[in-house]
Each structure stands twice: as structure tokens, then as C-alpha cells.
Design a protein around this motif. Structure first.
Motif, PDB file in Angstrom:
ATOM      1  N   HIS A 148      31.084  42.919  32.886  1.00  0.00           N
ATOM      2  CA  HIS A 148      31.396  44.192  33.541  1.00  0.00           C
ATOM      3  C   HIS A 148      31.625  45.307  32.531  1.00  0.00           C
ATOM      4  O   HIS A 148      31.227  46.446  32.757  1.00  0.00           O
ATOM      5  CB  HIS A 148      32.589  44.053  34.500  1.00  0.00           C
ATOM      6  CG  HIS A 148      33.897  43.841  33.835  1.00  0.00           C
ATOM      7  ND1 HIS A 148      34.310  42.604  33.376  1.00  0.00           N
ATOM      8  CD2 HIS A 148      34.891  44.706  33.550  1.00  0.00           C
ATOM      9  CE1 HIS A 148      35.500  42.728  32.830  1.00  0.00           C
ATOM     10  NE2 HIS A 148      35.884  43.996  32.929  1.00  0.00           N
TER      11      HIS A 148
ATOM     12  N   GLU B  53      32.530  42.945  41.489  1.00  0.00           N
ATOM     13  CA  GLU B  53      33.760  43.619  41.914  1.00  0.00           C
ATOM     14  C   GLU B  53      34.323  44.507  40.810  1.00  0.00           C
ATOM     15  O   GLU B  53      34.703  45.652  41.049  1.00  0.00           O
ATOM     16  CB  GLU B  53      34.819  42.597  42.329  1.00  0.00           C
ATOM     17  CG  GLU B  53      36.096  43.246  42.804  1.00  0.00           C
ATOM     18  CD  GLU B  53      37.144  42.254  43.255  1.00  0.00           C
ATOM     19  OE1 GLU B  53      38.230  42.725  43.629  1.00  0.00           O
ATOM     20  OE2 GLU B  53      36.892  41.038  43.242  1.00  0.00           O
ATOM     21  N   ARG B  54      34.341  44.011  39.586  1.00  0.00           N
ATOM     22  CA  ARG B  54      34.873  44.802  38.465  1.00  0.00           C
ATOM     23  C   ARG B  54      34.005  46.020  38.171  1.00  0.00           C
ATOM     24  O   ARG B  54      34.522  47.073  37.838  1.00  0.00           O
ATOM     25  CB  ARG B  54      35.018  43.920  37.234  1.00  0.00           C
ATOM     26  CG  ARG B  54      36.149  42.940  37.367  1.00  0.00           C
ATOM     27  CD  ARG B  54      36.252  42.039  36.154  1.00  0.00           C
ATOM     28  NE  ARG B  54      37.330  41.105  36.327  1.00  0.00           N
ATOM     29  CZ  ARG B  54      37.281  39.838  35.953  1.00  0.00           C
ATOM     30  NH1 ARG B  54      36.183  39.354  35.371  1.00  0.00           N
ATOM     31  NH2 ARG B  54      38.302  39.040  36.149  1.00  0.00           N
TER      32      ARG B  54
ATOM     33  N   ARG C 269      34.699  48.617  40.895  1.00  0.00           N
ATOM     34  CA  ARG C 269      36.033  49.216  40.773  1.00  0.00           C
ATOM     35  C   ARG C 269      36.196  50.113  39.551  1.00  0.00           C
ATOM     36  O   ARG C 269      37.062  50.988  39.545  1.00  0.00           O
ATOM     37  CB  ARG C 269      37.097  48.124  40.715  1.00  0.00           C
ATOM     38  CG  ARG C 269      37.297  47.406  42.018  1.00  0.00           C
ATOM     39  CD  ARG C 269      38.383  46.331  41.858  1.00  0.00           C
ATOM     40  NE  ARG C 269      38.518  45.536  43.047  1.00  0.00           N
ATOM     41  CZ  ARG C 269      39.396  45.799  44.008  1.00  0.00           C
ATOM     42  NH1 ARG C 269      40.190  46.836  43.912  1.00  0.00           N
ATOM     43  NH2 ARG C 269      39.460  45.010  45.059  1.00  0.00           N
ATOM     44  N   ASN C 270      35.393  49.880  38.508  1.00  0.00           N
ATOM     45  CA  ASN C 270      35.693  50.533  37.232  1.00  0.00           C
ATOM     46  C   ASN C 270      34.663  51.524  36.711  1.00  0.00           C
ATOM     47  O   ASN C 270      34.851  52.058  35.628  1.00  0.00           O
ATOM     48  CB  ASN C 270      35.942  49.458  36.166  1.00  0.00           C
ATOM     49  CG  ASN C 270      37.177  48.654  36.467  1.00  0.00           C
ATOM     50  OD1 ASN C 270      38.261  49.205  36.604  1.00  0.00           O
ATOM     51  ND2 ASN C 270      37.020  47.354  36.603  1.00  0.00           N
TER      52      ASN C 270
END
Length: 134
Positions: free
Chosen positions: A88, A121-122, A125-126
């Protein structure tokens, strides 16, 4: 709408679908396409890999094969990027360096069950740009 697209792949089925979507989008929008694959050496333990360059070489060779496969699917110029590190983090770094308009990645990776994978997901989110999970 999109001038530059980044797709991340690890060779998994969801990643292969993401490559197909990214290729279609890049073709439709006449966008630049980058394909990144990240060798996650932490997955196997840095201490184990520090003594075995053969293992890292095998992982990088597999990643290069995955990148080559992805690049041959597109009927356009594709830039490939091979990185080592946390997937990620490296995906986000490549996206920032290339200032891409969209990141495309599979919703699961090689190890994931039916839920969204930790890398997807990371990334979602980031990063500060649109992400399409497939």
C-alpha cells in the motif's frame, strides 16, 4: 477525464480483473497507463530474506512476469514499475510520483478471503485520489 491511470497487480485473479478494467479505461480515455507490482519482503520476514537473495530474486522474477503479462494485454504503451516494500505504501508512492488521476486494484489479493483485502483497504483509506477496486 483520466489522463493517467495506475493499476496494481500481484498476479491474483482480482488483480487480473483490475488490469483488464485499467486497460479498458486507459484505452477509452486515451490515458497513460502504469502498472505496478510490489514485492512484499516483509511478508516472509526480513531476517529470513536477508540471508537469501535467491528468495528475493524469485519473488522479483515472478513480479516481472506479472508486469510483462499485464503490459502485453494493452494495445497501448504501458510503463511498468517494480518496487519492494509495503504494497500500500509503494502503490501510493508511485501514484504520487506519477501524479495519476486514478488507481485501480483488485479488492483482494493472493491471500484474501471474500472480504476486501488489507492492501486495497489501506490504499483506499490513505491516498488522496480516486481508487477503483475490482
Amino acid at each position: 477525464m483520466y489522463e493517467s491511470i495506475l493499476v496494481a497487480t500481484d498476479g491474483s485473479e482480482p488483480a487480473n480483473r483490475a488490469v483488464e478494467y485499467a486497460v479498458d479505461l486507459a484505452s477509452s480515455f486515451d490515458a497513460d497507463l502504469r502498472v505496478v507490482s510490489v514485492v512484499d519482503t516483509r511478508r516472509y520476514g526480513d531476517s529470513m530474506l536477508s540471508d537469501s537473495s535467491a528468495v528475493v530474486d524469485d519473488l522479483e522474477n515472478r513480479a516481472e512476469d506479472v508486469l510483462e503479462d499485464a503490459a502485453t494485454r494493452a494495445d497501448l504503451d504501458v510503463r511498468t514499475v517494480l518496487r519492494r516494500g509495503r504494497p500500500h505504501t509503494e502503490i501510493a508512492a508511485v501514484a504520487d510520483e506519477a501524479n495519476v488521476d486514478l488507481i485501480v486494484l483488485g479488492n483482494r489479493g493472493l491471500d484474501s478471503s471474500g472480504e476486501i483485502g488489507s492492501t486495497a483497504e489501506r490504499v483506499v483509506r490513505n491516498v488522496d485520489r480516486p481508487v477503483l477496486t475490482v
